[in-house]
Motif scaffolding. Structure first.
Motif, PDB file in Angstrom:
ATOM      1  N   GLU A 167      47.513  40.418  40.288  1.00  0.00           N
ATOM      2  CA  GLU A 167      46.020  40.767  41.460  1.00  0.00           C
ATOM      3  C   GLU A 167      45.078  41.078  40.211  1.00  0.00           C
ATOM      4  O   GLU A 167      45.421  41.497  39.017  1.00  0.00           O
ATOM      5  N   LEU A 168      43.741  40.606  40.531  1.00  0.00           N
ATOM      6  CA  LEU A 168      42.852  40.876  39.619  1.00  0.00           C
ATOM      7  C   LEU A 168      41.768  41.773  40.412  1.00  0.00           C
ATOM      8  O   LEU A 168      41.415  41.427  41.483  1.00  0.00           O
ATOM      9  N   LYS A 169      41.338  42.827  39.610  1.00  0.00           N
ATOM     10  CA  LYS A 169      40.073  43.634  40.040  1.00  0.00           C
ATOM     11  C   LYS A 169      39.013  43.192  39.522  1.00  0.00           C
ATOM     12  O   LYS A 169      38.531  42.799  38.448  1.00  0.00           O
ATOM     13  N   MET A 170      38.099  42.345  40.511  1.00  0.00           N
ATOM     14  CA  MET A 170      36.939  41.760  40.365  1.00  0.00           C
ATOM     15  C   MET A 170      35.726  42.709  40.653  1.00  0.00           C
ATOM     16  O   MET A 170      35.638  43.293  41.647  1.00  0.00           O
ATOM     17  N   GLN A 171      34.707  42.460  39.652  1.00  0.00           N
ATOM     18  CA  GLN A 171      33.358  43.127  40.053  1.00  0.00           C
ATOM     19  C   GLN A 171      32.274  41.910  40.231  1.00  0.00           C
ATOM     20  O   GLN A 171      32.242  41.110  39.364  1.00  0.00           O
ATOM     21  N   ALA A 172      31.621  41.698  41.456  1.00  0.00           N
ATOM     22  CA  ALA A 172      30.751  40.460  41.759  1.00  0.00           C
ATOM     23  C   ALA A 172      29.425  41.099  42.094  1.00  0.00           C
ATOM     24  O   ALA A 172      29.524  42.523  42.269  1.00  0.00           O
ATOM     25  N   SER A 173      28.255  40.602  42.361  1.00  0.00           N
ATOM     26  CA  SER A 173      27.046  41.106  42.558  1.00  0.00           C
ATOM     27  C   SER A 173      27.113  41.744  43.841  1.00  0.00           C
ATOM     28  O   SER A 173      26.777  42.672  44.571  1.00  0.00           O
ATOM     29  N   SER A 174      28.411  41.166  44.850  1.00  0.00           N
ATOM     30  CA  SER A 174      28.325  41.677  46.177  1.00  0.00           C
ATOM     31  C   SER A 174      29.331  42.889  46.172  1.00  0.00           C
ATOM     32  O   SER A 174      29.492  43.574  47.422  1.00  0.00           O
ATOM     33  N   GLY A 175      29.830  43.212  45.315  1.00  0.00           N
ATOM     34  CA  GLY A 175      30.700  44.603  45.094  1.00  0.00           C
ATOM     35  C   GLY A 175      31.904  44.142  44.634  1.00  0.00           C
ATOM     36  O   GLY A 175      32.152  43.029  44.226  1.00  0.00           O
ATOM     37  N   ALA A 176      32.776  45.195  44.569  1.00  0.00           N
ATOM     38  CA  ALA A 176      34.342  44.741  43.986  1.00  0.00           C
ATOM     39  C   ALA A 176      35.335  44.280  45.232  1.00  0.00           C
ATOM     40  O   ALA A 176      34.833  44.356  46.363  1.00  0.00           O
ATOM     41  N   LEU A 177      35.992  43.262  44.561  1.00  0.00           N
ATOM     42  CA  LEU A 177      36.887  42.686  45.228  1.00  0.00           C
ATOM     43  C   LEU A 177      38.249  42.478  44.710  1.00  0.00           C
ATOM     44  O   LEU A 177      38.084  42.160  43.419  1.00  0.00           O
ATOM     45  N   PRO A 178      39.348  42.146  45.521  1.00  0.00           N
ATOM     46  CA  PRO A 178      40.754  41.757  44.769  1.00  0.00           C
ATOM     47  C   PRO A 178      40.677  40.309  44.864  1.00  0.00           C
ATOM     48  O   PRO A 178      40.428  39.866  45.683  1.00  0.00           O
ATOM     49  N   VAL A 179      41.307  39.931  43.942  1.00  0.00           N
ATOM     50  CA  VAL A 179      41.951  38.619  43.811  1.00  0.00           C
ATOM     51  C   VAL A 179      43.277  38.424  43.661  1.00  0.00           C
ATOM     52  O   VAL A 179      43.732  39.063  42.645  1.00  0.00           O
ATOM     53  N   TYR A 180      44.102  37.479  44.553  1.00  0.00           N
ATOM     54  CA  TYR A 180      45.401  37.452  44.225  1.00  0.00           C
ATOM     55  C   TYR A 180      45.729  35.949  43.663  1.00  0.00           C
ATOM     56  O   TYR A 180      45.034  34.943  44.334  1.00  0.00           O
ATOM     57  N   ALA A 181      46.590  35.730  42.894  1.00  0.00           N
ATOM     58  CA  ALA A 181      46.786  34.524  42.342  1.00  0.00           C
ATOM     59  C   ALA A 181      48.446  34.546  42.079  1.00  0.00           C
ATOM     60  O   ALA A 181      48.961  35.477  41.453  1.00  0.00           O
ATOM     61  N   ARG A 182      48.957  33.312  42.062  1.00  0.00           N
ATOM     62  CA  ARG A 182      50.450  32.973  41.707  1.00  0.00           C
ATOM     63  C   ARG A 182      50.413  33.229  40.007  1.00  0.00           C
ATOM     64  O   ARG A 182      51.503  33.868  39.405  1.00  0.00           O
ATOM     65  N   ARG A 183      49.437  32.652  39.518  1.00  0.00           N
ATOM     66  CA  ARG A 183      49.446  32.491  37.924  1.00  0.00           C
ATOM     67  C   ARG A 183      47.961  32.982  37.530  1.00  0.00           C
ATOM     68  O   ARG A 183      47.037  32.516  38.248  1.00  0.00           O
ATOM     69  N   VAL A 184      47.730  33.387  36.503  1.00  0.00           N
ATOM     70  CA  VAL A 184      46.368  33.764  35.886  1.00  0.00           C
ATOM     71  C   VAL A 184      46.336  33.140  34.336  1.00  0.00           C
ATOM     72  O   VAL A 184      47.307  33.205  33.733  1.00  0.00           O
ATOM     73  N   VAL A 185      45.149  32.507  34.351  1.00  0.00           N
ATOM     74  CA  VAL A 185      44.956  31.747  32.834  1.00  0.00           C
ATOM     75  C   VAL A 185      43.889  32.750  32.304  1.00  0.00           C
ATOM     76  O   VAL A 185      42.649  32.700  32.925  1.00  0.00           O
ATOM     77  N   LEU A 186      43.824  33.167  31.033  1.00  0.00           N
ATOM     78  CA  LEU A 186      42.805  33.845  30.337  1.00  0.00           C
ATOM     79  C   LEU A 186      42.362  32.678  29.462  1.00  0.00           C
ATOM     80  O   LEU A 186      42.824  32.359  28.410  1.00  0.00           O
ATOM     81  N   ALA A 187      41.080  32.138  30.022  1.00  0.00           N
ATOM     82  CA  ALA A 187      40.195  31.257  29.158  1.00  0.00           C
ATOM     83  C   ALA A 187      39.015  31.921  28.629  1.00  0.00           C
ATOM     84  O   ALA A 187      38.095  31.381  28.896  1.00  0.00           O
ATOM     85  N   THR A 188      39.105  33.214  27.797  1.00  0.00           N
ATOM     86  CA  THR A 188      38.293  33.965  27.590  1.00  0.00           C
ATOM     87  C   THR A 188      37.646  33.798  26.092  1.00  0.00           C
ATOM     88  O   THR A 188      36.539  34.595  25.995  1.00  0.00           O
ATOM     89  N   GLY A 189      37.847  32.699  25.300  1.00  0.00           N
ATOM     90  CA  GLY A 189      36.986  32.252  24.368  1.00  0.00           C
ATOM     91  C   GLY A 189      37.464  32.951  22.851  1.00  0.00           C
ATOM     92  O   GLY A 189      38.390  33.264  22.832  1.00  0.00           O
ATOM     93  N   ARG A 190      36.708  32.542  21.953  1.00  0.00           N
ATOM     94  CA  ARG A 190      36.949  32.726  20.522  1.00  0.00           C
ATOM     95  C   ARG A 190      37.248  34.533  20.423  1.00  0.00           C
ATOM     96  O   ARG A 190      38.223  34.703  19.541  1.00  0.00           O
ATOM     97  N   ALA A 191      36.626  35.238  21.388  1.00  0.00           N
ATOM     98  CA  ALA A 191      36.961  36.582  21.059  1.00  0.00           C
ATOM     99  C   ALA A 191      37.658  37.210  22.098  1.00  0.00           C
ATOM    100  O   ALA A 191      37.911  38.231  22.794  1.00  0.00           O
ATOM    101  N   GLY A 192      38.512  36.271  22.736  1.00  0.00           N
ATOM    102  CA  GLY A 192      39.220  36.493  23.962  1.00  0.00           C
ATOM    103  C   GLY A 192      40.179  37.353  24.266  1.00  0.00           C
ATOM    104  O   GLY A 192      40.338  37.944  25.261  1.00  0.00           O
ATOM    105  N   LEU A 193      40.908  38.114  23.341  1.00  0.00           N
ATOM    106  CA  LEU A 193      41.641  39.057  23.399  1.00  0.00           C
ATOM    107  C   LEU A 193      41.063  40.185  22.321  1.00  0.00           C
ATOM    108  O   LEU A 193      41.962  40.930  21.744  1.00  0.00           O
ATOM    109  N   GLY A 194      39.839  40.336  22.236  1.00  0.00           N
ATOM    110  CA  GLY A 194      39.300  41.418  21.441  1.00  0.00           C
ATOM    111  C   GLY A 194      37.905  41.212  21.457  1.00  0.00           C
ATOM    112  O   GLY A 194      37.248  41.259  22.566  1.00  0.00           O
ATOM    113  N   GLY A 195      37.173  41.413  20.295  1.00  0.00           N
ATOM    114  CA  GLY A 195      35.599  41.396  20.197  1.00  0.00           C
ATOM    115  C   GLY A 195      35.002  41.065  18.777  1.00  0.00           C
ATOM    116  O   GLY A 195      36.029  40.679  18.066  1.00  0.00           O
ATOM    117  N   ALA A 196      34.061  41.621  18.616  1.00  0.00           N
ATOM    118  CA  ALA A 196      33.268  41.455  17.304  1.00  0.00           C
ATOM    119  C   ALA A 196      34.021  42.111  16.208  1.00  0.00           C
ATOM    120  O   ALA A 196      34.484  43.418  16.538  1.00  0.00           O
TER     121      ALA A 196
END
Ligand SMILES: Cc1cc2nc3c(=O)[nH]c(=O)nc-3n(C[C@H](O)[C@H](O)[C@H](O)COP(=O)(O)OP(=O)(O)OC[C@H]3O[C@@H](n4cnc5c(N)ncnc54)[C@H](O)[C@@H]3O)c2cc1C
Length: 478
Positions: A167-196
Motif C-alpha cells: 500500500e502506498l500513501k500518496m499525496q497528490a494535488s487533488s488530495g491524499a489517495l491510497p495506491v495498491y500494487a502487487r510490487r513496488v519499485v523505488l526508482a528514487t535516484g542518486r539520493a534514493g534512500l537518503g539525502g544530501a
C-alpha cells in the motif's frame, strides 16, 4: 525519388515509425498476463514505480515489454523529473555521448537516433558531450513515444508492505489517495534512500548562509558575494562554475585532499563482464571493489574544472579541510589548516548519504530492512559507512527483512536506485548500464509475479479450451 544522404535528418516522425515497426517485428509489448485484482475496492496495480527519472522510465518500459503493467508516480512536475532541468548545473552530461542509456537494446530508442533524426549525422559527429537540457528533452520524448503511464505531482508519503500487496500513501494535488500494487519499485535516484550528506561543521549556521550543491537554488543571488565551495567532485565544479558565471566576487574551493582525484576507477571497471558478473561475486569481492572505488573518489570532468579555473577569481585550496565555521555578523569565518577564510556563502558539494531512516516515506520499512552492516564485517581497514548502510538486496533488487517475519511483504519492494550498487553493481542509476539493470529487474519481477499467482495461472491452464484441431481434419480408417 529524392534520396537522403546519411547526414540529413529524417525527422522524429520517421524515427517513431521505425521504432513502432521494430517493436511490431519483435511482437512487443507482450500481452498482459498478470491477474487483475482489487484491494478495498481499488484497482491493484501489477507494479507501482516511485520515480519517473531515467531508471523509472527504463523499468516501466522493460516491464511493459514483458506484459507487466507498471504505473509511475513522481512528485516532480511533468518533464522535470530527476536532476537535469532542476538542480544539475553542468553544461553537458558527464558521461560520453555514445552510451545507449535506457534504450533497452532498441537502436531507434537511443539518444543518438533521436539526435540524428532531428539534426543529422554531421551534427552528431560534431557533438562533444550531450547538453544537459537536451538529455532531458530526450527523456521526455522517450516517455511520450513509449506511452509510459506517469502520474506527476504525486508524492509517496509512506510504503506499507502487506503479505500479498503493498500500500502506498500518496499525496497528490487533488488530495491524499491510497495506491495498491502487487510490487513496488523505488526508482528514487542518486539520493534514493537518503539525502544530501551535510557535514557537522555547518550545524547551527543559518540556512541563508549555506546550501548543499543538490539544493534547488537561484545562483544569481550569489552576485557580488565571496563564495566558498567545499569539495572537489563534479558537483563542486558545477556549483563553483555557476557561481562565477553569475557574478560571484570570488570562489574559494576548499578541498580536503592534497590532490584532486585524476582517474575515474568506476569507468575503468565498466565492461559487460562487470555489468553481468558483479552481482554473483562473493561478498568479500563486492565490498573490496566498492570500497576501493569509494576511497579513490570520482574526479570531476576536465571540462568542468576548466570552466572554473578560467576565472581569475577562482582559487583552489588543496589540503584544506574545513575545521570550523562560525557566523560573524553577516559573514562566515571558515577555519582550515590553510588559513582562515572570510566568506559570505558556503556551498557544500559533499555528496549524498545512504540513510533510509532520514526519509519520512520510508518510516515503515527502514527499521525492518536488512543492510550490509547487519550481517557483514569487512576485513581490517575496510570499514565504509556508505557500504555498511547499503541495503542487502535479493536477486531482483528486493529488500530483505532484518528479522525474518517481522514485516511480511517487505520483499515486494524493489530498490532500483543508487543504493543498490553494493549488491548489484552500477546498474541502477548511471546511464551506462541502466538498460541491463532494467532487464534484470523486470525479468525478476515477472518471474516473482508468475510464481506467486501460480494457482490462478494453473486454473487458467485448466480452463483454456481454444482448439487447434477440430476433429474434421481427418476420417478415421474404418
Ligand atoms: C547533478 C547530477 C549530474 C549527473 N550527471 C550524470 C551523468 O552525466 N551521467 C550519468 O550517468 N549519471 C549522472 N548522474 C547520476 C544520475 O543521478 C543518474 O544518471 C540519473 O539521474 C539517474 O536516474 P534515476 O531515475 O535513478 O534518478 P532521478 O533522475 O533522480 O529520478 C528520481 C525521481 O524520483 C522522484 N522521487 C523521489 N522520491 C519520491 C517520492 N517520495 N515520491 C515521488 N517521487 C519521488 C524524484 O522526483 C525524481 O524525479 C548525475 C547526478 C546528478 C545529481
Amino acid at each position: 525519388m529524392m534520396s537522403t544522404s546519411p547526414s540529413s535528418p529524417s525527422g522524429l516522425a520517421a524515427l517513431e515509425q521505425r521504432l513502432a515497426q521494430d517493436l511490431a517485428w519483435l511482437d512487443l509489448p507482450a500481452r498482459r498476463w498478470v491477474p487483475p485484482g482489487t484491494v478495498n475496492g481499488e484497482e491493484l496495480l501489477d507494479v507501482a514505480i516511485i520515480g519517473g527519472g531515467m531508471a523509472g522510465l527504463a523499468a516501466a518500459a522493460a516491464l511493459a515489454n514483458l506484459g507487466v503493467r507498471a504505473r509511475i508516480y513522481d512528485r516532480a512536475a511533468e518533464g522535470f523529473e530527476g536532476p537535469w532541468a532542476t538542480t544539475a548545473r553542468m553544461d553537458t552530461l558527464r558521461s560520453p555521448k555514445q552510451l545507449t542509456g535506457p534504450a533497452l537494446g532498441f537502436p531507434a530508442l537511443t539518444f543518438r537516433a533521436w539526435f540524428e533524426a532531428q539534426f543529422g549525422m554531421t551534427a552528431w559527429n560534431e557533438l562533444d558531450k550531450i547538453p544537459r537540457l537536451q538529455w532531458m528533452e530526450y527523456l521526455r520524448w522517450y516517455r511520450a513515444v513509449l506511452k509510459i503511464d506517469v502520474r506527476n505531482e504525486h508524492c509517496v508519503k509512506d510504503i506499507i508492505p502487506h503479505p500479498d500487496h503493498v500500500e502506498l500513501k500518496m499525496q497528490a494535488s487533488s488530495g491524499a489517495l491510497p495506491v495498491y500494487a502487487r510490487r513496488v519499485v523505488l526508482a528514487t535516484g542518486r539520493a534514493g534512500l537518503g539525502g544530501a550528506s551535510v557535514p557537522g561543521f555547518i550545524q547551527g549556521i543559518p540556512r541563508e548562509r549555506w546550501a548543499h550543491s543538490s539544493d534547488a537554488m537561484d545562483y544569481s543571488t550569489l552576485r557580488g558575494l565571496r563564495v566558498g565551495v567545499v569539495g572537489a567532485g563534479a558537483s563542486a565544479m558545477d556549483s563553483a562554475g555557476t557561481a562565477l558565471e553569475n557574478g560571484a566576487a570570488s570562489v574559494d574551493l576548499l578541498i580536503r585532499r592534497g590532490d584532486i582525484p585524476r582517474v575515474n576507477k568506476g569507468k575503468g571497471a565498466g565492461n559487460p563482464g562487470f555489468v553481468q558478473g558483479y552481482v554473483d561475486l562473493p561478498d568479500e569481492w563486492k565490498w573490496r571493489i566498492r570500497h576501493y572505488i569509494n576511497m579513490q573518489q570520482v574526479p570531476p570532468p576536465r571540462a568542468s574544472l576548466l570552466r572554473v579555473s578560467q576565472h581569475a577569481n577562482a582559487r583552489f585550496h588543496l589540503g584544506a579541510p574545513v575545521l570550523r565555521v562560525q557566523e560573524e555578523g553577516r559573514q562566515l569565518r571558515v577555519e582550515t589548516p590553510h588559513g582562515i577564510f572570510q566568506l559570505d556563502f558556503l556551498v557544500l558539494a559533499t555528496g549524498f548519504a545512504i540513510d533510509s531512516h532520514s526519509r519520512p516515506e520510508y518510516a515503515t520499512i527502514a527499521p525492518r530492512l536488512r543492510v550490509w552492516g547487519d550481517r557483514y564485517r569487512p576485513a581490517e581497514g575496510g570499514d565504509d559507512p556508505e557500504l555498511r548502510g547499503s541495503p542487502d538486496l535479493g536477486p531482483s533488487f528486493e529488500f530483505q527483512e532484518k528479522i525474518p517475519g517481522a514485516l511480511p511483504g517487505l520483499s515486494r519492494v524493489h530498490c532500483f536506485c543508487y543504493p543498490a550498487t553494493l549488491s548489484h553493481g552500477t546498474v541502477s542509476g548511471d546511464i551506462p548500464a541502466i538498460s541491463d539493470g532494467a532487464a534484470r529487474l523486470s525479468r525478476g519481477i515477472a518471474s516473482l509475479l508468475y510464481g506467486e499467482n501460480i494457482r490462478e495461472h494453473y486454473a487458467e491452464l485448466l480452463a483454456f479450451d481454444e482448439p487447434e484441431v477440430f476433429g474434421d481434419e481427418w476420417t478415421p480408417a474404418g
